[in-house]
Write an enzyme that holds these catalytic residues in place. Sequence first.
Site, mmCIF file in Angstrom:
data_model
loop_
_atom_site.group_PDB
_atom_site.id
_atom_site.type_symbol
_atom_site.label_atom_id
_atom_site.label_comp_id
_atom_site.label_asym_id
_atom_site.label_seq_id
_atom_site.Cartn_x
_atom_site.Cartn_y
_atom_site.Cartn_z
ATOM 1 N N ASP A 150 2.694 14.776 1.257
ATOM 2 C CA ASP A 150 3.823 13.882 1.050
ATOM 3 C C ASP A 150 3.291 12.523 0.612
ATOM 4 O OD1 ASP A 150 6.009 15.506 1.739
ATOM 5 O OD2 ASP A 150 5.726 15.124 3.879
ATOM 6 N N CYS B 170 -0.293 2.803 -4.600
ATOM 7 C CA CYS B 170 -1.014 4.045 -4.875
ATOM 8 C C CYS B 170 -0.133 5.252 -4.554
ATOM 9 C CB CYS B 170 -2.289 4.115 -4.037
ATOM 10 S SG CYS B 170 -3.537 2.887 -4.467
ATOM 11 N N HIS C 35 0.828 -1.205 0.000
ATOM 12 C CA HIS C 35 0.000 0.000 0.000
ATOM 13 C C HIS C 35 0.865 1.259 0.000
ATOM 14 C CE1 HIS C 35 -4.013 -1.607 0.250
ATOM 15 N NE2 HIS C 35 -3.721 -2.357 1.305
ATOM 16 N N ASP D 116 10.573 11.707 -5.583
ATOM 17 C CA ASP D 116 10.816 13.132 -5.853
ATOM 18 C C ASP D 116 11.899 13.343 -6.918
ATOM 19 O OD1 ASP D 116 8.875 14.300 -4.230
ATOM 20 O OD2 ASP D 116 10.138 14.159 -2.443
ATOM 21 N N ASP E 262 8.086 10.487 1.533
ATOM 22 C CA ASP E 262 9.030 10.624 0.423
ATOM 23 C C ASP E 262 10.311 11.329 0.866
ATOM 24 O OD1 ASP E 262 7.737 13.063 0.760
ATOM 25 O OD2 ASP E 262 6.939 13.148 -1.279
ATOM 26 N N ASP E 263 10.200 12.270 1.798
ATOM 27 C CA ASP E 263 11.394 12.939 2.316
ATOM 28 C C ASP E 263 12.316 11.948 3.025
ATOM 29 O OD1 ASP E 263 10.181 15.194 1.364
ATOM 30 O OD2 ASP E 263 9.780 16.094 3.315
#
Length: 351
Positions: free
Chosen positions: A212, A252, A196, A259, A228-229
């Site tokens: 994010d 998803c 997920h 990024d 993502d960071d």
Amino acid sequence: MSSYLVQSAIPAEVRMISGCQDSQTSADVSNVASFQLPDPAGRAGGACTSALLKVLYSDRKQPDEDLSFQDVLMRMRSILSSGSYSQIPQLSSSRPLDVDTPFNIVPDGSGGIRRAVLIGINYIGQQGQLSGCHNDVLNMKDYLMDVHGFQEQNITVLMDDGFHPNPTRSNILNEYSKLVAASEPGDVCFCHYSGHGGKLRDDDGDEADGYDETLVPVDYEYSGQIRDDDIFNVLVGPMQSGVTLTSIMDCCHSGTVLDLPYVFKADGQSSQMEMSSDFNMGSLLSMASGLAADGRLGNGGKAVAGILALLACCAVANSTGALDCGTEGEKSARVVSAMRDFADGNLTPGM
């Protein structure tokens, strides 16, 4: 100049194939306090992985013809459409890749070690349980070993199957860190995630849409999601120059989870890879500057932090006119110092 800035902030060559765009979602998960896994609606999951392997490894054989990156993504899109999936696969990259070149995971002439981290999460016993993510990982492992010469001892598998290490938040980030630490110029890395994905409200103002993108580890309820960071700070930014990293994100909201600035969408309209219109260059340079200051950016030297911080500042100033990037003398000193580091990392300016 844009490619030069990106190359200074992401030293490795990083590519990602994602199963869908950020806007394509199966649930609103912006409120972490009430987050629940989306209902898989009887599907086995892993549509992106299945489509990719059907193109590249049908009947456990390589295609008879050479396929370009564009060929692979467009054929994936056709397979997904025939199965009533609405996702639009996309390829993103840290470099402006020519999508008409032959698809590859291992560049021609590469003699380095090939390593992989493969993650499959079925969320056994949890609401939103999936049923195909373990198979995705095992099939991808066979493909890497059979077609691309990966050795089993260099492949790490995380699955919630009671046999492999559990794909917890800590284990996922630790394996990404270990992959970075082990890799040297000339090596090839491959990361696959099937599970997920989610979105959380942006907590540092670097996302154009205010969210994010996230990976959802098996213990998300207790340890949280992986933003993502986090992935940039642990995997993308620290990976050394000269390493080629390919990632498959089958979840998803995966369109920009790494990024990366350059994007090709298999939507039937795009013909080449272009820089994303909403890519935040200032945010990228700011994150890279933080890594460089700690000596963790993939090109090494801490001196890079100065120019990255300066460029991040100026990138924002170009859009707001509100920031002072320092005196001319300060700028020159930072540039000279940083260029020495760039030379050590064999970075080549681009336009």
